[in-house]
Motif scaffolding. Sequence first.
Motif, short mmCIF file in Angstrom:
data_model
loop_
_atom_site.label_atom_id
_atom_site.label_comp_id
_atom_site.label_asym_id
_atom_site.label_seq_id
_atom_site.Cartn_x
_atom_site.Cartn_y
_atom_site.Cartn_z
N TYR A 160 0.84 -1.19 0.00
CA TYR A 160 0.00 0.00 0.00
C TYR A 160 0.88 1.25 0.00
O TYR A 160 1.95 1.26 0.57
CB TYR A 160 -0.91 0.03 1.23
CG TYR A 160 -1.91 -1.08 1.27
CD1 TYR A 160 -3.04 -1.05 0.46
CD2 TYR A 160 -1.73 -2.17 2.11
CE1 TYR A 160 -3.97 -2.07 0.50
CE2 TYR A 160 -2.66 -3.20 2.14
CZ TYR A 160 -3.77 -3.14 1.33
OH TYR A 160 -4.69 -4.15 1.37
N ARG A 177 -2.60 -4.17 8.02
CA ARG A 177 -2.53 -3.98 6.56
C ARG A 177 -1.09 -3.97 6.07
O ARG A 177 -0.82 -4.28 4.92
CB ARG A 177 -3.21 -2.68 6.15
CG ARG A 177 -4.68 -2.65 6.33
CD ARG A 177 -5.34 -3.46 5.26
NE ARG A 177 -6.78 -3.32 5.39
CZ ARG A 177 -7.61 -3.66 4.46
NH1 ARG A 177 -7.18 -4.15 3.33
NH2 ARG A 177 -8.90 -3.54 4.66
N PHE A 233 -6.74 4.31 5.45
CA PHE A 233 -7.10 3.20 6.33
C PHE A 233 -7.13 3.66 7.78
O PHE A 233 -8.04 3.33 8.54
CB PHE A 233 -6.13 2.03 6.20
CG PHE A 233 -6.28 1.22 4.95
CD1 PHE A 233 -7.53 0.82 4.52
CD2 PHE A 233 -5.18 0.84 4.22
CE1 PHE A 233 -7.68 0.07 3.37
CE2 PHE A 233 -5.31 0.09 3.07
CZ PHE A 233 -6.57 -0.29 2.65
#
Length: 80
Positions: free
Chosen positions: A3, A56, A11
């Motif tokens: 990401y 994540r 997020f």
Amino acid sequence: MSYTFYELCWFYFIYSFIGWCGEVCIAAIRKKKFINRGFVSGPFCPIYGTGAVAFRSFPAGAYRKAVLSLFGRHDSCLLY
């Protein structure tokens, strides 16, 4: 999956807001009035955003190993 910095920021803010909404709803149901559960000025609980970004950021294999390791340690503490 990798990401970008901006995606991780999104997020963080989205999960911080969702966590705040969840905590406020639970507190409102229990106390029957609005209680701001966030400690910052605004509708955020940073611990939820931090946790979301941390998970994540893990590679897929490392995430699975970390979760299994966490449950393994929890079980061993309960057995002791």
